[in-house]
Motif scaffolding. Structure first.
Motif, PDB file in Angstrom:
ATOM      1  N   ASP A 113       0.826  -1.211   0.000  1.00  0.00           N
ATOM      2  CA  ASP A 113       0.000   0.000   0.000  1.00  0.00           C
ATOM      3  C   ASP A 113       0.858   1.258   0.000  1.00  0.00           C
ATOM      4  OD1 ASP A 113      -2.226  -1.598   0.058  1.00  0.00           O
ATOM      5  OD2 ASP A 113      -2.327  -1.626   2.256  1.00  0.00           O
ATOM      6  N   LYS A 114       2.046   1.147   0.600  1.00  0.00           N
ATOM      7  CA  LYS A 114       3.009   2.248   0.533  1.00  0.00           C
ATOM      8  C   LYS A 114       3.761   2.067  -0.774  1.00  0.00           C
ATOM      9  CE  LYS A 114       5.822   5.530   2.046  1.00  0.00           C
ATOM     10  NZ  LYS A 114       5.396   6.907   2.242  1.00  0.00           N
ATOM     11  N   ASP A 115       3.626   2.985  -1.713  1.00  0.00           N
ATOM     12  CA  ASP A 115       4.069   2.737  -3.084  1.00  0.00           C
ATOM     13  C   ASP A 115       5.566   2.703  -3.285  1.00  0.00           C
ATOM     14  OD1 ASP A 115       4.329   5.394  -2.539  1.00  0.00           O
ATOM     15  OD2 ASP A 115       3.649   6.107  -4.487  1.00  0.00           O
ATOM     16  N   HIS A 116       6.368   3.245  -2.361  1.00  0.00           N
ATOM     17  CA  HIS A 116       7.807   3.256  -2.585  1.00  0.00           C
ATOM     18  C   HIS A 116       8.576   2.943  -1.304  1.00  0.00           C
ATOM     19  CE1 HIS A 116       7.052   7.451  -1.228  1.00  0.00           C
ATOM     20  NE2 HIS A 116       8.224   7.301  -0.625  1.00  0.00           N
ATOM     21  N   LEU A 117       9.838   2.604  -1.485  1.00  0.00           N
ATOM     22  CA  LEU A 117      10.727   2.300  -0.372  1.00  0.00           C
ATOM     23  C   LEU A 117      11.022   3.580   0.403  1.00  0.00           C
ATOM     24  CD1 LEU A 117      12.395  -0.201   0.672  1.00  0.00           C
ATOM     25  CD2 LEU A 117      14.287   0.671  -0.697  1.00  0.00           C
ATOM     26  N   PRO A 118      11.002   3.541   1.738  1.00  0.00           N
ATOM     27  CA  PRO A 118      11.297   4.756   2.513  1.00  0.00           C
ATOM     28  C   PRO A 118      12.649   5.370   2.131  1.00  0.00           C
ATOM     29  CG  PRO A 118      10.429   3.059   3.943  1.00  0.00           C
ATOM     30  CD  PRO A 118      10.628   2.416   2.608  1.00  0.00           C
ATOM     31  N   CYS A 139       6.233  -2.886  -5.286  1.00  0.00           N
ATOM     32  CA  CYS A 139       5.369  -3.907  -5.872  1.00  0.00           C
ATOM     33  C   CYS A 139       6.138  -4.968  -6.654  1.00  0.00           C
ATOM     34  CB  CYS A 139       4.318  -3.253  -6.775  1.00  0.00           C
ATOM     35  SG  CYS A 139       5.029  -2.220  -8.069  1.00  0.00           S
ATOM     36  N   ASP A 140       7.407  -4.738  -6.948  1.00  0.00           N
ATOM     37  CA  ASP A 140       8.205  -5.682  -7.742  1.00  0.00           C
ATOM     38  C   ASP A 140       9.383  -6.166  -6.899  1.00  0.00           C
ATOM     39  OD1 ASP A 140       9.843  -7.028  -9.558  1.00  0.00           O
ATOM     40  OD2 ASP A 140       9.321  -5.682 -11.212  1.00  0.00           O
ATOM     41  N   ASP A 141       9.280  -7.392  -6.381  1.00  0.00           N
ATOM     42  CA  ASP A 141      10.323  -7.919  -5.498  1.00  0.00           C
ATOM     43  C   ASP A 141      11.657  -8.076  -6.209  1.00  0.00           C
ATOM     44  OD1 ASP A 141       8.634  -7.954  -3.394  1.00  0.00           O
ATOM     45  OD2 ASP A 141       8.430 -10.137  -3.265  1.00  0.00           O
ATOM     46  N   THR A 142      11.619  -8.476  -7.478  1.00  0.00           N
ATOM     47  CA  THR A 142      12.875  -8.688  -8.214  1.00  0.00           C
ATOM     48  C   THR A 142      13.676  -7.396  -8.315  1.00  0.00           C
ATOM     49  OG1 THR A 142      11.856 -10.463  -9.525  1.00  0.00           O
ATOM     50  CG2 THR A 142      13.878  -9.477 -10.379  1.00  0.00           C
ATOM     51  N   LYS A 143      13.011  -6.325  -8.726  1.00  0.00           N
ATOM     52  CA  LYS A 143      13.696  -5.036  -8.830  1.00  0.00           C
ATOM     53  C   LYS A 143      14.109  -4.520  -7.453  1.00  0.00           C
ATOM     54  CE  LYS A 143      11.593  -3.422 -13.140  1.00  0.00           C
ATOM     55  NZ  LYS A 143      10.759  -2.358 -13.782  1.00  0.00           N
ATOM     56  N   LEU A 144      13.248  -4.770  -6.457  1.00  0.00           N
ATOM     57  CA  LEU A 144      13.540  -4.282  -5.112  1.00  0.00           C
ATOM     58  C   LEU A 144      14.789  -4.923  -4.547  1.00  0.00           C
ATOM     59  CD1 LEU A 144      12.817  -2.712  -2.539  1.00  0.00           C
ATOM     60  CD2 LEU A 144      11.367  -4.647  -1.878  1.00  0.00           C
ATOM     61  N   TYR A 145      14.869  -6.249  -4.615  1.00  0.00           N
ATOM     62  CA  TYR A 145      16.044  -6.932  -4.064  1.00  0.00           C
ATOM     63  C   TYR A 145      17.305  -6.631  -4.880  1.00  0.00           C
ATOM     64  CZ  TYR A 145      13.287  -9.528  -0.669  1.00  0.00           C
ATOM     65  OH  TYR A 145      12.492  -9.869   0.397  1.00  0.00           O
ATOM     66  N   GLY A 146      17.137  -6.430  -6.186  1.00  0.00           N
ATOM     67  CA  GLY A 146      18.286  -6.017  -6.997  1.00  0.00           C
ATOM     68  C   GLY A 146      18.802  -4.654  -6.567  1.00  0.00           C
ATOM     69  N   PHE A 147      17.869  -3.737  -6.306  1.00  0.00           N
ATOM     70  CA  PHE A 147      18.236  -2.402  -5.834  1.00  0.00           C
ATOM     71  C   PHE A 147      18.937  -2.477  -4.479  1.00  0.00           C
ATOM     72  CE2 PHE A 147      17.129   1.233  -3.139  1.00  0.00           C
ATOM     73  CZ  PHE A 147      17.594   2.292  -3.896  1.00  0.00           C
ATOM     74  N   LEU A 148      18.403  -3.265  -3.565  1.00  0.00           N
ATOM     75  CA  LEU A 148      18.991  -3.384  -2.225  1.00  0.00           C
ATOM     76  C   LEU A 148      20.389  -3.995  -2.295  1.00  0.00           C
ATOM     77  CD1 LEU A 148      15.887  -4.642  -0.208  1.00  0.00           C
ATOM     78  CD2 LEU A 148      16.878  -2.346  -0.187  1.00  0.00           C
ATOM     79  N   GLU A 149      20.575  -4.978  -3.145  1.00  0.00           N
ATOM     80  CA  GLU A 149      21.889  -5.610  -3.251  1.00  0.00           C
ATOM     81  C   GLU A 149      22.920  -4.642  -3.813  1.00  0.00           C
ATOM     82  OE1 GLU A 149      23.794  -9.899  -4.502  1.00  0.00           O
ATOM     83  OE2 GLU A 149      21.977  -9.236  -5.537  1.00  0.00           O
ATOM     84  N   ARG A 150      22.530  -3.860  -4.817  1.00  0.00           N
ATOM     85  CA  ARG A 150      23.464  -2.885  -5.389  1.00  0.00           C
ATOM     86  C   ARG A 150      23.857  -1.818  -4.382  1.00  0.00           C
ATOM     87  NH1 ARG A 150      19.780  -3.231  -9.571  1.00  0.00           N
ATOM     88  NH2 ARG A 150      18.883  -1.196  -9.032  1.00  0.00           N
ATOM     89  N   ASN A 151      22.947  -1.497  -3.466  1.00  0.00           N
ATOM     90  CA  ASN A 151      23.178  -0.406  -2.534  1.00  0.00           C
ATOM     91  C   ASN A 151      23.767  -0.840  -1.195  1.00  0.00           C
ATOM     92  OD1 ASN A 151      21.938   2.479  -3.369  1.00  0.00           O
ATOM     93  ND2 ASN A 151      20.844   0.839  -4.418  1.00  0.00           N
ATOM     94  N   LEU A 152      23.814  -2.149  -0.933  1.00  0.00           N
ATOM     95  CA  LEU A 152      24.317  -2.613   0.362  1.00  0.00           C
ATOM     96  C   LEU A 152      25.455  -3.617   0.253  1.00  0.00           C
ATOM     97  CD1 LEU A 152      20.888  -3.110   2.208  1.00  0.00           C
ATOM     98  CD2 LEU A 152      22.494  -1.205   2.487  1.00  0.00           C
ATOM     99  N   PHE A 153      25.452  -4.434  -0.779  1.00  0.00           N
ATOM    100  CA  PHE A 153      26.430  -5.515  -0.905  1.00  0.00           C
ATOM    101  C   PHE A 153      27.596  -5.050  -1.776  1.00  0.00           C
ATOM    102  CE2 PHE A 153      27.906  -9.619  -2.705  1.00  0.00           C
ATOM    103  CZ  PHE A 153      28.165 -10.282  -1.514  1.00  0.00           C
ATOM    104  N   ALA A 154      28.813  -5.438  -1.389  1.00  0.00           N
ATOM    105  CA  ALA A 154      30.024  -5.018  -2.114  1.00  0.00           C
ATOM    106  C   ALA A 154      30.734  -6.242  -2.676  1.00  0.00           C
ATOM    107  CB  ALA A 154      30.952  -4.233  -1.192  1.00  0.00           C
ATOM    108  N   PRO A 155      30.367  -6.703  -3.876  1.00  0.00           N
ATOM    109  CA  PRO A 155      30.965  -7.928  -4.427  1.00  0.00           C
ATOM    110  C   PRO A 155      32.470  -7.835  -4.655  1.00  0.00           C
ATOM    111  CG  PRO A 155      29.633  -6.791  -6.085  1.00  0.00           C
ATOM    112  CD  PRO A 155      29.357  -6.123  -4.779  1.00  0.00           C
TER     113      PRO A 155
END
Length: 287
Positions: free
Chosen positions: A20-25, A33-49
């Motif tokens: 119901d909350k349309d965007h990430l805080p 609404c899109d888990d694939t894009k969300l987790y991809g975004f989180l990984e790019r912003n938190l994980f350092a390969p």
């Protein structure tokens, strides 16, 4: 699985993180609404390969101690300028008079975000679960670094400086202390390998990264050709001086050999030959 590192009543962001909350805080462009894009975004912003790839060799470059992090006020005492970065691989990387620090994202301050996206297993695929684990461990590691970066109220004021905004301006000191009270209890097996280390010197990272990753730099600091070639001037002058001494010594030796042996210069010839040989040996051994 590690629990949420803070309680709901101490969270710094109470915005809901459901569909119901349309965007990430804190990230209006990232839809929930899109888990694939969300987790991809989180990984790019938190994980350092890049760092995780060489994590087992990081002890070559830094002390293997997650507490090896100076508080923000100590960074100024060390005459370091704090550079804000959103790249997770640069967090706590330092060189000369600068250190890179990643601000705490708004979504990591929300208890409901942790419960819904980082702690609740994703049932869609095992690959997504592995990605979620990487993100959660990286997020826990990032939070733990702030326990050591902000030890005093002076550190807290630096973090809230408008030019840095490492923390939201609305957060009071007492509330942050309650929020971060358990961060030092986060265990090593609950974070990514990179966060088993604190600050890492960039010059060492660049040096070893070429060998460990088969070329390239971890982070290039010389975007201009003048700065790039300037670092070669010292070695070039060293080689020039080294060769000049050797060539001069060889020239003296040749000149001595050309002297007429009949003239009374034999002692001088022997001294010159010995001195020339010593100069050559000294250059080879010590230079």
């Amino acid at each position: 699985m590690a629990p949420c590192p803070f309680d709901r009543n101490t969270q710094l962001n109470d915005q809901p993180t459901n569909v119901d909350k349309d965007h990430l805080p804190g990230c209006p462009r990232m839809q929930l609404c899109d888990d694939t894009k969300l987790y991809g975004f989180l990984e790019r912003n938190l994980f350092a390969p890049d760092l995780e790839h060489i994590a087992d060799k990081l002890w070559w470059m830094s002390k293997q101690d997650s507490k090896n992090i100076s508080p923000l006020h100590r960074q100024y005492v060390k005459s370091r300028c704090i550079i804000v970065t959103e790249d997770p691989k640069l967090h706590l990387i330092w060189i000369k008079s600068r250190i890179y620090i990643k601000p705490l994202p708004e979504y990591l301050l929300s208890h409901s975000f942790w419960e819904q996206y980082l702690l609740q297993p994703n049932l869609t695929s095992s690959e997504t679960n592995e990605q979620q684990t990487r993100i959660r461990k990286a997020a826990l590691g990032l939070l733990r670094t702030y326990f050591y970066l902000i030890q005093y109220e002076s550190d807290f004021r630096i973090a809230k400086d408008p030019s840095l905004n490492l923390l939201p301006a609305r957060v009071p000191w007492e509330q942050f202390c309650a929020f971060s009270a358990r961060f030092d209890a986060i265990r090593e097996d609950e974070v990514t390998w990179r966060y088993s280390y604190g600050e890492i010197r960039l010059s060492r990272l660049n040096f070893y990264y070429r060998m460990l990753s088969r070329g390239g730099h971890f982070h290039r600091l010389a975007p201009q050709y003048g700065e790039y070639f300037a670092r070669f001037y010292g070695p070039i002058l060293f080689v020039f001086g080294f060769l000049s001494v050797i060539l001069s010594a060889m020239q003296v030796e040749i000149a001595v050999e050309q002297l007429d042996s009949a003239v009374p210069w034999q002692t001088f010839q022997r001294v010159s030959r010995v001195f020339t040989s010593l100069c050559l040996v000294w250059n080879v051994i010590y230079l």
